[in-house]
Design a protein around this motif. Structure first.
Motif, mmCIF file in Angstrom:
data_model
loop_
_atom_site.group_PDB
_atom_site.id
_atom_site.type_symbol
_atom_site.label_atom_id
_atom_site.label_comp_id
_atom_site.label_asym_id
_atom_site.label_seq_id
_atom_site.Cartn_x
_atom_site.Cartn_y
_atom_site.Cartn_z
ATOM 1 N N THR A 194 0.863 -1.183 0.000
ATOM 2 C CA THR A 194 0.000 0.000 0.000
ATOM 3 C C THR A 194 0.896 1.228 0.000
ATOM 4 O O THR A 194 1.942 1.219 0.643
ATOM 5 C CB THR A 194 -0.854 0.038 1.280
ATOM 6 O OG1 THR A 194 -1.481 -1.231 1.449
ATOM 7 C CG2 THR A 194 -1.901 1.130 1.223
ATOM 8 N N ILE A 196 1.155 5.338 0.848
ATOM 9 C CA ILE A 196 0.497 6.463 1.523
ATOM 10 C C ILE A 196 1.319 7.725 1.315
ATOM 11 O O ILE A 196 2.476 7.660 0.931
ATOM 12 C CB ILE A 196 0.296 6.220 3.038
ATOM 13 C CG1 ILE A 196 1.646 5.967 3.740
ATOM 14 C CG2 ILE A 196 -0.665 5.049 3.247
ATOM 15 C CD1 ILE A 196 1.524 5.849 5.246
ATOM 16 N N LEU B 33 10.593 -1.456 -6.425
ATOM 17 C CA LEU B 33 9.921 -2.155 -5.328
ATOM 18 C C LEU B 33 9.213 -3.405 -5.839
ATOM 19 O O LEU B 33 9.219 -4.463 -5.195
ATOM 20 C CB LEU B 33 8.924 -1.207 -4.648
ATOM 21 C CG LEU B 33 9.032 -1.094 -3.143
ATOM 22 C CD1 LEU B 33 8.496 -2.332 -2.468
ATOM 23 C CD2 LEU B 33 10.466 -0.843 -2.669
ATOM 24 N N LEU B 52 3.323 -10.940 5.488
ATOM 25 C CA LEU B 52 3.953 -9.620 5.431
ATOM 26 C C LEU B 52 3.116 -8.651 4.606
ATOM 27 O O LEU B 52 2.690 -8.978 3.493
ATOM 28 C CB LEU B 52 5.350 -9.722 4.815
ATOM 29 C CG LEU B 52 6.099 -8.393 4.668
ATOM 30 C CD1 LEU B 52 6.506 -7.841 6.026
ATOM 31 C CD2 LEU B 52 7.340 -8.562 3.779
ATOM 32 N N ARG B 53 2.907 -7.467 5.161
ATOM 33 C CA ARG B 53 2.301 -6.368 4.406
ATOM 34 C C ARG B 53 3.250 -5.183 4.465
ATOM 35 O O ARG B 53 3.938 -4.969 5.471
ATOM 36 C CB ARG B 53 0.933 -5.991 4.988
ATOM 37 C CG ARG B 53 -0.085 -7.145 4.983
ATOM 38 C CD ARG B 53 -0.499 -7.580 3.579
ATOM 39 N NE ARG B 53 -1.421 -8.720 3.620
ATOM 40 C CZ ARG B 53 -1.052 -10.000 3.571
ATOM 41 N NH1 ARG B 53 0.230 -10.327 3.460
ATOM 42 N NH2 ARG B 53 -1.952 -10.959 3.613
ATOM 43 N N ILE B 54 3.297 -4.392 3.397
ATOM 44 C CA ILE B 54 4.272 -3.314 3.246
ATOM 45 C C ILE B 54 3.537 -2.012 2.971
ATOM 46 O O ILE B 54 2.735 -1.939 2.035
ATOM 47 C CB ILE B 54 5.243 -3.621 2.076
ATOM 48 C CG1 ILE B 54 5.983 -4.944 2.329
ATOM 49 C CG2 ILE B 54 6.220 -2.468 1.867
ATOM 50 C CD1 ILE B 54 6.774 -5.462 1.124
ATOM 51 N N THR B 55 3.793 -1.000 3.805
ATOM 52 C CA THR B 55 3.212 0.325 3.593
ATOM 53 C C THR B 55 4.328 1.265 3.169
ATOM 54 O O THR B 55 5.231 1.561 3.964
ATOM 55 C CB THR B 55 2.544 0.846 4.882
ATOM 56 O OG1 THR B 55 1.598 -0.138 5.346
ATOM 57 C CG2 THR B 55 1.825 2.159 4.627
ATOM 58 N N LEU B 56 4.295 1.712 1.912
ATOM 59 C CA LEU B 56 5.315 2.638 1.409
ATOM 60 C C LEU B 56 4.922 4.064 1.782
ATOM 61 O O LEU B 56 3.832 4.537 1.425
ATOM 62 C CB LEU B 56 5.429 2.539 -0.110
ATOM 63 C CG LEU B 56 5.873 1.199 -0.690
ATOM 64 C CD1 LEU B 56 5.963 1.303 -2.214
ATOM 65 C CD2 LEU B 56 7.202 0.752 -0.102
ATOM 66 N N VAL B 57 5.821 4.738 2.485
ATOM 67 C CA VAL B 57 5.546 6.110 2.925
ATOM 68 C C VAL B 57 6.112 7.047 1.852
ATOM 69 O O VAL B 57 7.287 7.403 1.873
ATOM 70 C CB VAL B 57 6.191 6.365 4.299
ATOM 71 C CG1 VAL B 57 5.854 7.762 4.805
ATOM 72 C CG2 VAL B 57 5.740 5.308 5.303
ATOM 73 N N ARG B 58 5.273 7.434 0.900
ATOM 74 C CA ARG B 58 5.742 8.229 -0.246
ATOM 75 C C ARG B 58 5.450 9.718 -0.081
ATOM 76 O O ARG B 58 6.217 10.549 -0.553
ATOM 77 C CB ARG B 58 5.053 7.734 -1.531
ATOM 78 C CG ARG B 58 5.566 6.395 -2.038
ATOM 79 C CD ARG B 58 6.319 6.594 -3.345
ATOM 80 N NE ARG B 58 6.831 5.368 -3.930
ATOM 81 C CZ ARG B 58 8.134 5.170 -4.182
ATOM 82 N NH1 ARG B 58 9.029 6.087 -3.903
ATOM 83 N NH2 ARG B 58 8.537 4.053 -4.748
ATOM 84 N N ALA B 62 2.619 11.996 4.964
ATOM 85 C CA ALA B 62 2.692 10.737 5.724
ATOM 86 C C ALA B 62 4.041 10.617 6.438
ATOM 87 O O ALA B 62 4.109 10.176 7.592
ATOM 88 C CB ALA B 62 2.475 9.542 4.793
ATOM 89 N N ILE B 86 6.952 0.754 6.018
ATOM 90 C CA ILE B 86 6.500 0.186 7.290
ATOM 91 C C ILE B 86 6.122 -1.267 7.024
ATOM 92 O O ILE B 86 5.284 -1.549 6.148
ATOM 93 C CB ILE B 86 5.271 0.943 7.842
ATOM 94 C CG1 ILE B 86 5.600 2.417 8.069
ATOM 95 C CG2 ILE B 86 4.767 0.290 9.122
ATOM 96 C CD1 ILE B 86 4.358 3.287 8.339
ATOM 97 N N PHE B 159 -1.416 4.524 11.160
ATOM 98 C CA PHE B 159 -1.326 4.110 9.752
ATOM 99 C C PHE B 159 -2.025 2.791 9.431
ATOM 100 O O PHE B 159 -2.249 2.500 8.256
ATOM 101 C CB PHE B 159 0.146 3.963 9.341
ATOM 102 C CG PHE B 159 0.928 5.236 9.426
ATOM 103 C CD1 PHE B 159 0.749 6.231 8.465
ATOM 104 C CD2 PHE B 159 1.830 5.460 10.453
ATOM 105 C CE1 PHE B 159 1.470 7.416 8.532
ATOM 106 C CE2 PHE B 159 2.557 6.641 10.528
ATOM 107 C CZ PHE B 159 2.374 7.624 9.566
ATOM 108 N N THR B 165 -0.115 -5.714 12.641
ATOM 109 C CA THR B 165 0.839 -5.386 13.687
ATOM 110 C C THR B 165 2.150 -4.934 13.054
ATOM 111 O O THR B 165 2.851 -5.742 12.436
ATOM 112 C CB THR B 165 1.114 -6.630 14.569
ATOM 113 O OG1 THR B 165 -0.133 -7.116 15.076
ATOM 114 C CG2 THR B 165 2.040 -6.285 15.719
ATOM 115 N N MET B 168 8.526 -3.333 12.081
ATOM 116 C CA MET B 168 9.801 -2.836 11.561
ATOM 117 C C MET B 168 9.553 -1.679 10.600
ATOM 118 O O MET B 168 8.512 -1.652 9.931
ATOM 119 C CB MET B 168 10.520 -3.969 10.810
ATOM 120 C CG MET B 168 11.972 -3.701 10.465
ATOM 121 S SD MET B 168 12.711 -5.078 9.509
ATOM 122 C CE MET B 168 12.677 -6.395 10.715
#
Lengths: 196, 196
Positions: A194, A196, B33, B52-58, B62, B86, B159, B165, B168
């Motif tokens: 995702t 953000i 990515l 695993l889930r990935i949150t890209l802070v672009r 944010a 994240i 976020f 959860t 890292m």
């Protein structure tokens, strides 16, 4: 500046690598295990805590005690594997922290005074190291068969102690005939990532 | 039969790789990515659960919300990194299991009916995937700066949601000047490996 590894190397550690369920008879020596460890040890963990511990099941007697503690579907392949390793997390890793993380020797007391906090951190970071271990085995040309299907409490009682939590058993060797199941599907990029 | 990767490849993913604390300005694209994910997704997890889930802070907005939730020593380098991710564990991964592990679609109900069991499994297996992620970043010629020093509950609230959860935050980019601290000591083989 680094460039990408060549395509064959990426295949070997990720794209064409599979969990192996059958192996040739070729032994895996202590020297090979040492070479694997000498890669894996450099993988990063939080505060360099390095909680992974490895129990190599080399004797027939120890293997005979291990097999009944594995899920039934894991027994035959583990009985026939050249080398079997029990991976555990050292819940008292903080005792080594002043030596492992000299930049901040107070970390042991400040962050890891409570056992439940240590257990969670040990599991998380030992799990990271188990992944480095699998990649390291593949990087040196061997195949890994990691398994979680086992009597965790039974293995802890039989082979370890209260301070070491087993979380995986890994078969190691050269892949044999029909070593691999077909690849299972993977989540698509958009299901995992995702922005953000 | 596979052989070992060449020495330069082993250096790049393990022996000479370090956690990076400074990066050049070169951006990390979504295509990069995606290429990293297309390696990492093949790393094994239990029942292929892939939590695993990935949150890209672009966005700047944010990133401004993230920085105060990091440990003070992690803020400046994360503020300057080309890309910040994240990583979180999806505690409801079992909903995808029938699709991800078609060989045994009952696994979701049989083994993962209880939330605490799922949370532990999600953390363990997402941690393994975070290690594959770090290796994958390096294998494609970039550098990773993984961090645990953060307000975990605060990041979850800001976020994510109760089902994810965070465990890292990883900075990603080309390593800049003075990117690396000296290597910390590692445990010796005999401190980690026991033979039975």
């Amino acid at each position: 500046m680094s460039v990408a590894l060549d395509s064959q190397a990426l295949d070997q550690i990720f794209r064409e690598a599979h969990t192996a369920g059958a192996f040739t008879d070729e032994p895996v020596t202590d020297e090979q295990l040492q070479a694997i460890y000498d890669l894996v040890k450099f993988g990063p963990t939080a505060f360099n805590q390095s909680p992974l511990r490895i129990t190599l099941v080399r004797s027939d007697e120890a293997r005979a005690r291990l097999l009944p503690l594995l899920a039934e579907g894991n027994r035959a392949k583990t009985g026939a594997a050249p080398l079997v390793a029990i991976l555990s997390a050292d819940n008292e890793f903080h005792e080594e922290l002043p030596r492992l993380f000299p930049a901040f020797p107070q970390a042991a007391d400040l962050f890891f005074g409570e056992r439940p906090v240590r257990e969670r951190s040990a599991l998380l970071n030992a799990a990271m190291q188990s992944a480095y271990f699998i990649v390291g085995i593949r990087a040196l040309g061997l195949a890994a068969g990691p398994m979680n299907g086992m009597d965790h409490a039974g293995i802890q009682k039989e082979f370890l102690d209260d301070d070491h939590t087993p979380f995986m058993v890994v078969n190691i060797g050269q892949p044999g005939e029909n070593a691999y199941y077909p690849r299972s599907p993977r989540l698509a990029y958009d299901e995992v990532v995702t922005t953000i």
